[in-house]
Design an enzyme around this catalytic site. Sequence first.
Site, PDB file in Angstrom:
ATOM      1  N   SER A 138      -3.062   8.269   2.405  1.00 52.77           N
ATOM      2  CA  SER A 138      -3.022   8.393   0.990  1.00 52.77           C
ATOM      3  C   SER A 138      -3.882   9.578   0.406  1.00 52.77           C
ATOM      4  O   SER A 138      -4.871   9.894   1.180  1.00 52.77           O
ATOM      5  CB  SER A 138      -3.341   7.060   0.323  1.00 52.77           C
ATOM      6  OG  SER A 138      -3.408   7.226  -1.255  1.00 52.77           O
ATOM      7  N   TYR A 151      -8.314  -0.797  -0.508  1.00 49.36           N
ATOM      8  CA  TYR A 151      -7.159  -0.052  -0.110  1.00 49.36           C
ATOM      9  C   TYR A 151      -7.631   1.251   0.428  1.00 49.36           C
ATOM     10  O   TYR A 151      -7.541   1.963   1.219  1.00 49.36           O
ATOM     11  CB  TYR A 151      -6.215  -0.192  -1.193  1.00 49.36           C
ATOM     12  CG  TYR A 151      -4.931   0.784  -0.810  1.00 49.36           C
ATOM     13  CD1 TYR A 151      -3.795   0.569  -0.205  1.00 49.36           C
ATOM     14  CD2 TYR A 151      -5.037   2.141  -1.450  1.00 49.36           C
ATOM     15  CE1 TYR A 151      -2.923   1.406   0.162  1.00 49.36           C
ATOM     16  CE2 TYR A 151      -4.183   2.986  -1.303  1.00 49.36           C
ATOM     17  CZ  TYR A 151      -2.791   2.743  -0.627  1.00 49.36           C
ATOM     18  OH  TYR A 151      -2.015   3.586  -0.146  1.00 49.36           O
TER      19      TYR A 151
END
Length: 251
Positions: A138, A151
């Site tokens: 990400s 996360y």
Amino acid sequence: MKLTGNTIFITGGGSGIGRGLAEALHKRGNKVIISGRRRGHLDEVVAANPGMSAIELDIADPASIEKVTAKLIADYPDFNVLINNAGIMQPDQAGGHIDDALMVSTITTNLMGPIRMTSALLDHLKTRNDAVVAYTTSALAFVPLAATAVYSSTKAALHSYILSQSFMLRNTKIQVLEIAPPWVRTDLMNSREAEQAMPLDAFIDKAIAVLGTEADEILVERAKLFRGNPGPEERNLVNGFNAQMMEMLAG
């Protein structure tokens, strides 16, 4: 990475970016096998893409990984591309109490899962030509989103692991790739209708174009600012980014 003639296994292929990558690569003449925990989602994708296959997998369960590894190698001996895409994203409270179950689940799924999956398949992949191990991380691996601190941390850790693995495999047939999406319209964090997020089909088109080059990092334009994290000045960038996101989410 070559874009045709592969046998590709994609974790988390039942929805979102995983499904998008699976369908795009399927259309380019690859044999694609998707996996995930939700059989209904897998069946839906396979029905919409004749010739695609699916295997149920719980990426958080080592026994499931072991079982799927044996089946994958036995049923698809030409398998040469692994795309570690499965992941979960939930809001947390880095400024207060972190829910222990959320933390363990996120780390197990996002970090330990792809490490275990790749480890189980490396010996096979070392024997294949045009072998690839790819990971979906990400843009938050480079600039964390404070509202999803755990996360973001798993993606930063996975980025670090990828760099180490790439070095360790430098003299093998395996190319190690990192796909680092920006905010994309998927089910993660209920982002399907988020205007600020990149449309999924647009991301997939641009990511596939980069995937077909010699690049080791698959970055679309929207992710490049994050990848250019300015080192010692990163706190200013991170603070500014999170202030902007909190204002937007509050509005």
